[in-house]
Design an enzyme around this catalytic site. Structure first.
Site, PDB file in Angstrom:
ATOM      1  NE  ARG A  90      42.737  51.182  37.023  1.00 37.42           N
ATOM      2  CZ  ARG A  90      42.254  50.045  36.529  1.00 37.42           C
ATOM      3  NH1 ARG A  90      40.973  49.936  36.249  1.00 37.42           N
ATOM      4  NH2 ARG A  90      43.051  49.014  36.319  1.00 37.42           N
ATOM      5  CG  ASN A 144      39.257  46.100  44.012  1.00 39.80           C
ATOM      6  OD1 ASN A 144      39.266  45.124  44.750  1.00 39.80           O
ATOM      7  ND2 ASN A 144      39.246  46.001  42.694  1.00 39.80           N
ATOM      8  CB  CYS A 164      37.984  39.059  44.770  1.00 35.22           C
ATOM      9  SG  CYS A 164      39.340  39.448  43.634  1.00 35.22           S
ATOM     10  CG  HIS A 194      43.572  42.160  44.854  1.00 31.79           C
ATOM     11  ND1 HIS A 194      43.387  43.429  44.348  1.00 31.79           N
ATOM     12  CD2 HIS A 194      42.549  41.412  44.348  1.00 31.79           C
ATOM     13  CE1 HIS A 194      42.302  43.452  43.573  1.00 31.79           C
ATOM     14  NE2 HIS A 194      41.787  42.233  43.567  1.00 31.79           N
ATOM     15  CE1 TYR A 244      45.387  43.384  41.532  1.00 36.74           C
ATOM     16  CE2 TYR A 244      44.331  41.243  41.375  1.00 36.74           C
ATOM     17  CZ  TYR A 244      44.329  42.605  41.127  1.00 36.74           C
ATOM     18  OH  TYR A 244      43.271  43.180  40.473  1.00 36.74           O
TER      19      TYR A 244
END
Length: 421
Positions: A90, A144, A164, A194, A244
């Protein structure tokens, strides 16, 4: 009832366990299996999970194992919450795109594509093993990028639904502002994972009075601040976008800020170290307050609600999920995965009718859907060219020279996870 959590060593898991304990009348779990290859984390998280159940008087049994096949054997539902490559991957997803002037984010843009390429093959392997061991089990995906992962699962014929926590978070926020119970608030929630908009906030159900104009009038500044979007933008849109959407509507401003402060990945990694130290305390028997800052708020409530509906024991009649489009949004292909309100039952989710989406939102939705299709092809079939095409198609990239550079950097940072390199 047996539920299995793949990625059970996650620091998220106590949030989920707390929900199972509190909401046991909605979802009477008899056996909860936490599966994770990291024995150290699994021991800490499993110990806290058992103490949470004991504190709240839950009679269920909690099992921890690194054996996936044993863990999913006989499960009624399998929840996926894994992170291939961990926080180190990440950190890369949030860093190298910035070098090219693009947002560094783990679920959208170039970083989101990298995560999809790492994740889809692993999830499909897990799903195949679930199908061999227990073909009737439902797979609930919280991993995700949820939209792409869910589309991969459905395309492969699995009994899967994507989940989500964005919608349930907004529902709770709006309910508090309106002074009503969350169950009274129905969101007209539409878009992709998102990439969604609340086009209505209704009191009492899908046909209830729309209070969105009142919310924007009375609390627009507060809502905008929570979303980190300009208040005038919300007034001009007349809807509430997911937070987002700031990566699209204020992209350059976000990139400038990201370049001057530590990444979210580094913040989360620090929180995880603190949380695991807390979990090691044998006196801790409830989820710590710090966990709320980790992310995933209300994940447990959403997961319990969805699992209960899929397994026929109850749950809310309408829930926001990621499911096949069919003819819900006619400007998208039927096989696209959308995030909308759906009637959920033992046969799976059935999206509710959606009012025509304004061109401003429909255009971006169609654009990102095309990217997600190309991203899935790259994840399934590999090749540098497929990665390049997906990046070129993404509305946050879209330039030939930038896509070329990002392609090379994505591959360089993910070689160990890409079998085709």
């Amino acid at each position: 009832m047996k539920l299995t959590v793949v990625g059970g060593g996650s620091t998220y898991t106590p949030e989920l366990v707390d929900g199972f304990a509190r909401l046991r009348d909605t979802l009477p779990v008899e056996e909860l299996v936490l599966v994770d290859p990291d024995a150290g984390r699994l021991e800490l998280v499993g110990g806290l999970a058992r103490r949470i159940f004991a504190r709240q008087g839950h009679p269920g049994r909690i099992v921890t194992t690194a054996d996936l096949d044993a863990g999913v054997d006989g499960a009624d539902a399998v929840l996926l919450q894994l992170r291939v490559g961990g926080q180190a991957a990440r950190q890369q997803d949030e860093t190298w795109p910035l070098e090219c002037g693009c947002v560094g984010q783990e679920t959208t843009g170039a970083g989101g594509l990298a995560k999809a390429l790492r994740t889809v093959p692993v999830v499909l392997d897990i799903a195949e093993r679930v199908r061999r061991t227990n073909p009737g089990a439902w797979i609930i995906d919280f991993t995700n990028p949820v939209g792409i992962v869910t589309r991969a699962l459905l395309q492969a014929g699995h009994r899967a639904v994507g989940l989500c926590n964005v919608a349930i978070g907004l529902q709770r926020k709006f309910a508090a502002l309106l002074g009503v119970a969350p169950a009274e608030v129905h969101l007209d929630h539409v878009g992709l994972n998102h990439l969604t908009w609340e086009t209505g906030v209704r009191l009492g159900g899908p046909t209830g009075r729309d209070l969105l104009p009142q919310l924007l009038s009375d609390h627009g500044e507060l809502i905008a601040a929570d979303l980190r979007l300009p208040h005038p933008l919300l007034n001009r849109l007349g809807v509430v976008p997911s937070y987002y959407l700031r990566y699209y509507y204020t992209h350059d401003e976000v990139v400038a800020k990201q370049r001057t402060k530590p990444s979210r990945a580094s913040e989360v990694a620090q929180m995880e170290r603190q949380l695991l130290a807390m979990y090691a305390d044998p006196a801790l028997d409830e989820k710590p307050e710090l966990l709320a800052r980790r992310g995933g708020a209300y994940y447990s409530e959403a997961a319990v609600d969805l699992a209960a509906a899929l397994l026929g024991g109850g749950g809310s009649p309408h829930q926001v999920v990621n499911a096949l489009n069919g003819d819900t949004l006619p400007f998208l292909p039927p096989e696209a995965v959308i995030e909308v309100q759906a009637a959920v039952g033992p046969d799976g989710p059935r999206p509710l009718p959606v009012a025509p989406l304004a061109p401003l939102h429909a255009g971006l939705t169609a654009h990102v859907t095309a990217y997600e299709e190309l991203a899935l092809r790259a994840a399934l079939d590999g090749s540098r060219e497929r990665v390049f095409r997906a990046l070129l198609a993404h509305p946050l990239i879209g330039q030939y020279d930038r896509a070329e550079i990002l392609t090379d950097r994505l591959i360089a940072h993910n070689r160990e996870h890409l079998t085709w390199v």
